[in-house]
Scaffold this active site. Structure first.
Site, PDB file in Angstrom:
ATOM      1  N   ASP A 121       0.584  -2.320  10.986  1.00  0.00           N
ATOM      2  CA  ASP A 121      -0.176  -1.712   9.807  1.00  0.00           C
ATOM      3  C   ASP A 121       0.785  -0.970   8.982  1.00  0.00           C
ATOM      4  O   ASP A 121       0.277   0.297   8.341  1.00  0.00           O
ATOM      5  CB  ASP A 121      -1.125  -0.582  10.505  1.00  0.00           C
ATOM      6  CG  ASP A 121      -2.175  -1.419  11.564  1.00  0.00           C
ATOM      7  OD1 ASP A 121      -2.682  -2.168  11.051  1.00  0.00           O
ATOM      8  OD2 ASP A 121      -2.101  -0.497  12.543  1.00  0.00           O
ATOM      9  N   GLN A 143       1.098  -8.261  13.068  1.00  0.00           N
ATOM     10  CA  GLN A 143       1.575  -7.245  14.126  1.00  0.00           C
ATOM     11  C   GLN A 143       2.972  -6.692  13.630  1.00  0.00           C
ATOM     12  O   GLN A 143       2.957  -6.634  12.311  1.00  0.00           O
ATOM     13  CB  GLN A 143       1.159  -7.867  15.613  1.00  0.00           C
ATOM     14  CG  GLN A 143      -0.127  -8.034  16.131  1.00  0.00           C
ATOM     15  CD  GLN A 143      -0.697  -9.188  15.874  1.00  0.00           C
ATOM     16  OE1 GLN A 143       0.034 -10.298  16.044  1.00  0.00           O
ATOM     17  NE2 GLN A 143      -1.858  -9.327  15.196  1.00  0.00           N
TER      18      GLN A 143
HETATM   19  P1  GDP Z   1      -0.840  -4.508   7.096  1.00  0.00           P
HETATM   20  O1  GDP Z   1      -1.539  -5.072   8.199  1.00  0.00           O
HETATM   21  O2  GDP Z   1       0.712  -3.822   7.696  1.00  0.00           O
HETATM   22  O3  GDP Z   1      -1.041  -5.011   5.896  1.00  0.00           O
HETATM   23  O4  GDP Z   1      -1.323  -2.733   6.807  1.00  0.00           O
HETATM   24  P2  GDP Z   1      -2.971  -2.570   6.468  1.00  0.00           P
HETATM   25  O5  GDP Z   1      -3.583  -3.473   5.514  1.00  0.00           O
HETATM   26  O6  GDP Z   1      -3.965  -2.376   7.764  1.00  0.00           O
HETATM   27  O7  GDP Z   1      -2.667  -1.065   6.094  1.00  0.00           O
HETATM   28  C1  GDP Z   1      -1.989  -0.979   5.050  1.00  0.00           C
HETATM   29  C2  GDP Z   1      -3.136   0.055   4.037  1.00  0.00           C
HETATM   30  O8  GDP Z   1      -2.211   0.859   3.446  1.00  0.00           O
HETATM   31  C3  GDP Z   1      -3.835  -0.754   3.112  1.00  0.00           C
HETATM   32  O9  GDP Z   1      -5.162  -0.017   2.857  1.00  0.00           O
HETATM   33  C4  GDP Z   1      -2.929  -0.665   1.974  1.00  0.00           C
HETATM   34  O10 GDP Z   1      -3.770  -0.610   0.815  1.00  0.00           O
HETATM   35  C5  GDP Z   1      -2.122   0.868   2.227  1.00  0.00           C
HETATM   36  N1  GDP Z   1      -1.104   1.020   1.499  1.00  0.00           N
HETATM   37  C6  GDP Z   1      -0.092  -0.038   1.402  1.00  0.00           C
HETATM   38  N2  GDP Z   1       1.240   0.570   0.855  1.00  0.00           N
HETATM   39  C7  GDP Z   1       0.520   1.864   0.479  1.00  0.00           C
HETATM   40  C8  GDP Z   1       1.375   2.946  -0.100  1.00  0.00           C
HETATM   41  O11 GDP Z   1       2.563   2.851  -0.392  1.00  0.00           O
HETATM   42  N3  GDP Z   1       0.808   4.179  -0.325  1.00  0.00           N
HETATM   43  C9  GDP Z   1      -0.689   4.398   0.138  1.00  0.00           C
HETATM   44  N4  GDP Z   1      -1.100   5.462  -0.008  1.00  0.00           N
HETATM   45  N5  GDP Z   1      -1.243   3.254   0.701  1.00  0.00           N
HETATM   46  C10 GDP Z   1      -0.727   1.949   0.923  1.00  0.00           C
END
Ligand code: GDP
Length: 441
Positions: free
Chosen positions: A14, A222
């Site tokens: 995440d 993951q």
């Molecule tokens: P992933 O599985 O690694 O892609 O992570 P997720 O999608 O589950 O969670 C990432 C969340 O964080 C998403 O809702 C993104 O839009 C958000 N996100 C990603 N980068 C940033 C950031 O730099 N700042 C903020 N506030 N949110 C972010």
């Protein structure tokens, strides 16, 4: 220069890999997933529209990019079709751009039941899986009784034999249940027919693309600390999420990987069970959870939150050979009076700085922190290093020192535009190559 790169999680998942993969995709001809199943959840915002992708690489949102699901992935046909239908409803067509390995293993409906059952049996010791049948499908793969995508498209009589055997084995495990194998066979043959246009030899396709100098991005799901071999076993996923999984999960040679980018949050989160040394509770944890919207994209579960753990990221850098970090969610730390970095663990054997294998050591470890001043001016939305508050830059510089990896990308918000690519960094070099995909959906 034609460099293929792997993008993977450096913590417990995440980290915001979805956004980073999405912003890098225009520089690549293909995005290839090498492990995991539809337990991954990438959230990507494109022009205000929210896309949550579980199985299909988020590259699908970029026209002209080929999206590959490797043999190391386990595929639930129903989940795949649902995702394809949802994309179609949002105006994104997958035909001609989606390729699924004929060697990928299939998640069958009873794998989900087995998953729920095995978690229930573990009781207090439950892993915290997403109960989507991923673990049991990998168990069948390793147990050499799994059913592969090519089996759905091959000889129906041979498939009937395998399904019959698997169903009787399953009926022995789930007492008081007598699943019929014939309807299941019909169902999965129908799945095979629908999947047929997308099935191919992924290793061959990738070899040809790479020979032609077309760049490939290998996308991890993951993360390293959830890797079956190198993660916090047994609170891990059932596949190799770290860089080693690229080769086995796609059929590409080690030399095909020209660079490895680890994605890490400016703090730490974890969903599910297992030790988390820097875990916070109370107001500060709530603040990070709300600020970062730390709820699982796949399950909606609240994530556990803590300070950045450099022991973890240094370990990840070693396991994966990280060339650089993409540091995400820096903006979530905006406004805190001070910020902390964990540089070691105090244990009964003294202070350690290398990540331990034994979970009991990890569970009993007390973090050693460095405290740095926070920043009141926002980092949110910054697109250049100079726009960051001086204290935020100091935090990043110290984080790089204690983690031993440079932050080549800094993400300051969920939007694609809210990103800094550090000038002169290794990523800036990688992106110097040709842009293959044009435009966006
Ligand atoms: P992933 O599985 O690694 O892609 O992570 P997720 O999608 O589950 O969670 C990432 C969340 O964080 C998403 O809702 C993104 O839009 C958000 N996100 C990603 N980068 C940033 C950031 O730099 N700042 C903020 N506030 N949110 C972010």
């Amino acid at each position: 220069m034609s460099i293929n790169i792997a993008v993977l999680g450096a913590q417990w998942g995440d980290e915001g890999k979805g956004k980073i993969v999405d912003m890098l995709t225009p520089h690549f001809a293909a995005v290839a997933r090498y492990q995991g199943g539809h337990n991954a959840g990438h959230t990507v915002y494109v022009q205000g529209k929210k896309f949550v992708l579980h199985l299909i690489p988020s590259g699908i949102l970029h026209p002209g990019v080929t999206c590959i699901i490797g043999n190391g992935v386990v595929v639930d046909p129903q989940a795949l079709f649902k995702e394809i239908d949802e994309l179609a409803a949002m105006g994104v067509a997958v035909d001609g751009r989606l390729v699924i390995s004929e060697k990928a293993h299939v998640i069958l409906p009873y794998h989900r039941e087995l998953d729920v059952l095995s978690e229930a049996r573990r009781g207090e010791r439950k892993i915290g899986t997403t109960s989507r049948g991923i673990g049991p499908a990998y168990e069948d793969k390793i147990g050499r009784r799994g059913i592969r995508v090519c089996d759905l498209l091959g000889d129906p009589a041979a498939l009937a034999e395998e399904v019959r055997e698997n169903v009787s084995a399953r009926n022995r495990i789930i007492r008081d249940s007598t699943l019929e194998w014939q309807p299941l066979l019909e169902q999965i043959l129908a799945y095979g027919e629908r999947m047929r246009p997308w099935v191919g030899d992924v290793s061959l396709l990738l070899a040809r693309m790479m020979r032609e100098g077309r760049r490939v991005m290998f996308e991890g799901a993951q993360a390293t600390l959830l890797d079956i071999d190198h993660g916090t076993y047994p609170f891990v996923t059932s596949s190799n999420a770290s860089a080693g999984g690229v080769c086995t999960g796609l059929g590409v040679p080690p030399r095909a990987i020209g660079g490895v980018l680890g994605v890490a949050k400016a703090y730490t989160t974890r969903v599910g069970e297992g030790p988390l040394p820097t875990e916070l509770s109370g107001e500060l944890a709530d603040r990070l959870r709300e600020g970062g919207q730390e709820y699982g994209a796949s399950t909606g579960r609240p994530r556990r939150c803590g300070w950045f753990d450099a022991v973890v990221v240094r370990y990840s850098a070693r396991i994966n050979g990280l060339d650089a970090l993409a540091l995400t969610k820096l903006d979530v730390l905006d406004g805190l009076p001070d910020v902390r970095l964990c540089t070691g663990y105090r244990t009964s054997q003294g202070t350690i700085t290398e990540f331990p294998a034994d979970l009991r050591t990890l569970a009993a470890a007390t973090p050693v922190y460095e405290t740095l001043p926070g920043w009141s001016a926002p980092s949110k939305g910054a697109t250049r290093l100079e726009q960051l508050p001086a204290e935020a830059r100091r935090y990043i510089a110290r984080l790089e020192e204690v983690s031993g990896v440079e932050c080549a990308i800094i993400s300051t918000g969920s939007d694609r535009a809210e990103t800094i690519v550090t000038p002169g960094s290794v990523v800036a070099g990688w992106l110097g190559g040709p842009h293959v995909a044009a435009g966006r959906t």
